[in-house]
Design an enzyme around this catalytic site. Sequence first.
Site, PDB file in Angstrom:
ATOM      1  N   TRP A   1       0.825  -1.209   0.000  1.00 13.47           N
ATOM      2  CA  TRP A   1       0.000   0.000   0.000  1.00 13.47           C
ATOM      3  C   TRP A   1       0.859   1.260   0.000  1.00 13.47           C
ATOM      4  CZ3 TRP A   1      -2.243   2.022   5.220  1.00 13.47           C
ATOM      5  CH2 TRP A   1      -1.264   1.979   6.211  1.00 13.47           C
TER       6      TRP A   1
ATOM      7  N   GLU B   1      -0.430  -4.329  12.081  1.00 14.99           N
ATOM      8  CA  GLU B   1       0.247  -5.574  11.691  1.00 14.99           C
ATOM      9  C   GLU B   1       0.689  -6.458  12.850  1.00 14.99           C
ATOM     10  OE1 GLU B   1       2.044  -4.957   7.293  1.00 14.99           O
ATOM     11  OE2 GLU B   1       3.404  -4.441   8.925  1.00 14.99           O
TER      12      GLU B   1
ATOM     13  N   LYS C   1       2.756  -1.841  16.277  1.00 20.10           N
ATOM     14  CA  LYS C   1       3.985  -1.695  15.495  1.00 20.10           C
ATOM     15  C   LYS C   1       4.093  -0.290  14.923  1.00 20.10           C
ATOM     16  CE  LYS C   1       6.124  -3.561  11.264  1.00 20.10           C
ATOM     17  NZ  LYS C   1       5.932  -4.536  10.171  1.00 20.10           N
TER      18      LYS C   1
END
Length: 834
Positions: free
Chosen positions: A390, A529, A649
């Site tokens: 992305w 993530e 993250k």
Amino acid sequence: MTGLLWEYDGYEPAREGLRESLCTLGNGRFGTRGALPECVADGVHYPGTYAAGCYDRLTCEVAGRRVENEDMVNLPNWLPLRLRPAGGDWLNPDTTPVDLHHLALHLDPGVLERRTRYRLPAGGTLLVRQLRLVHMADPHLAALRTDLTAEGAACDLEVEAALDGTVTNSGVARYRDLDGRHLTHVETGTAAPGTTWLRCRTRTSDILVGLASRLTTGTDAGGAGPTGTDATGEVLTGVDPTDAVLTNAVLADAVLADAVLADADLTYAHEPRRAVQRLRLRLTPGRTVTIDKCVALHTSHDPAISDPLRAAVDRVAAAPGFEELLDSHATAWEQLWRGAGLEVPGEAGRILRLHLFHVLQTLSPHTADLDVGVPARGLHGESYRGHVFWDELFVLPYLDLHLPEVSRALLRYRHRRLDTACRAARELGRRGALYPWQSGSDGREETQELHLNPRSGRWLPDHSRLQWHVGSAIAYNVWQYAEASGDTAFLHGEGAEMFLQIARFWADSAAWDERLARYRIRGVVGPDEFHDAYPDAAGPGLDDNVYTNVTAAWVLARALDLLETLPEPRRRELTESIGLEPDEPARWEDVSRGLNIPFHDGVISQFDGYGDLAELDWDGYRKRYDDIRRLDRILEAEGDTVNRYKVSKQADVLMLGYLFSPAELRSLFARLGHHLRDDTWSATVDYYLRRTSHGSTLSGLVHGWILTRARRADAWGCVAEALRGDVADIQGGTTGEGIHLGAMAGTLVLVQRGLTGLETRDGALWLDPVPLPELSSYGFTLRYRHHWGVRLWLCSGLLEAAVPSSHAAPIDIRLPDRLVSVQPGETVRLLLVD
């Protein structure tokens, strides 16, 4: 670092990987890492050349399973040029003492300069000076000029130049147990005198590759050599290092013209998979011998050719000498810099210039002719296997206002894979389009099924393919491109097809929950993530990731707007071709207003149930580990899982503040039935800042963006980290595997859009600048719709806007307190209200 140079002094084997990535040269069609031509791939060096969109797929066994992976292929190495005293060992800085080693990346002309002084076993030294370019005007050419000067004693030298087809994909340590042998049917030969060739093909994608190399020499009459140095290799006083590569790289009048080597001057010693030329030279002190190596690279993906090898041989034969190549290459770069002008003072400006350099090398005007996406690691290395994620969400907002034709091409890459995305949705029993989290050659899901935790040595299931929000990113980029360029033909054509199909997928993915009286999207992974499942859950996926739900609502709302504004014949044609049912728009409306947005403790929840997770002992982990950015790997190696903890993250919920202005974000939440108060958003920002490990180079960028408006005094720390991400390799060795293109481009967007509040919507440029003491004055040029070279400059509460003369309509600039219309040929200066 001075001026427009990026320099490294001294030889540091531990830093070679980083330097090779940051000294990569490219032109949008192919890129070559900044490895030394005399070095081969080993634990220190990694020469690599990558052509945009050149992938190959191999299957091998991993942890008892047959796993298929597609890689961007490391093509034959065109760099090799090694030297040795006659009868001696080959020289390289790992085996031979060096008294001088200096690299200088000249950003303006796109040239890598290198100087190394080797100590010779028989006495005296050899000064090696090289200039390297990957041609920006002719995207199939590259060239290497090598100047050799004996110092202190005469020297008989053997030179070997080669095209090396023995290379493999082995640039990432954690992939090395997998099959990386992508090249097959390697053949070599000789064409005209001084010219060799190599051809091969990829093993499964069957892409044909042809390279041809032409070697020429010249000798000076003693004294000055190129690149602003005297015969001893010391920098000449009075020479501007930023100009030296252009003013002195052309040899003085006393230098003999390039001469194609006759067969008598060299020998051909082709080896298996290597095309080799060898040359013997007699060097006398104070006299410089120049060897120029010009290379042409073609693949069967190139248009208007029938045979890549024939095309390469013909092109290298017709190529001019090094000086002319350098001149046309520098001119092409000058034109690029002119259109992508960025003026930021100080150290931040130098780093931004380097970031822009690498963005333009990866995605140049030549990219507009290719069927390629945005490789997350550029054309600079093999991490992420060269896949498309992305990251275009951080890249296209910059290109939209500088190289819109490149943005359009990158979006067309997605459109060509729309059918594959629709097939992926059907396999889940849904209408619309499900784009893959990782894309490569043909649009199928390329996300690895297993990933290696280097801390534990275990191969683990990879569930990141559940990041369906990539579809929203594509729709967002379509919309932003159309707003910036005014390209309604694309928006109503390919753009509308993608947009409506992505909207259909979101509507079909939303299930009604009677208990909540809300629509829910279940079983996804968000941008964070780290979290890919609930603690102790039997399967992967999370429910109601807020970033996913809010962006889905935005897509559905904009799809309804798009349907409304499409010309009636096109609307009818499009709805017929995709089979849009009459009741679907009404469902889009309902879902766009009814998606569930969970909260906890007065803040927006990252996903449903986030507030129930345990708190991490941050202080304890910081004491136990030097670097806790990758807490997922640390916890897994300890036998634990990051899924149990309130730790991220990178930005997830806060990514909403990157995509949408404060006003638009409030409007989206209002559409979903929530009043997003400033104190709620501020508390949400503080909450996740305290629980983010910044395990991604994008993290500091997004947090810096958010803090410029939410808490300005703390913004610069995050901005500075984003700037240093690759140049300081803050991820601990990852930059050597390839730059982080999204993070580099994102810093440019931060200056161009984040600090200025620049939006392109409703036919106007909207500006709402926020001052940062550390970045108080800056400017840039942009292309907006039919205007080329619009210049904006901000300094000390003043905005200057200059629109070049043209026959285009005036530009409307909307500030928070006024509307100003700027005529072509006019410059306005506006006081800003803080």
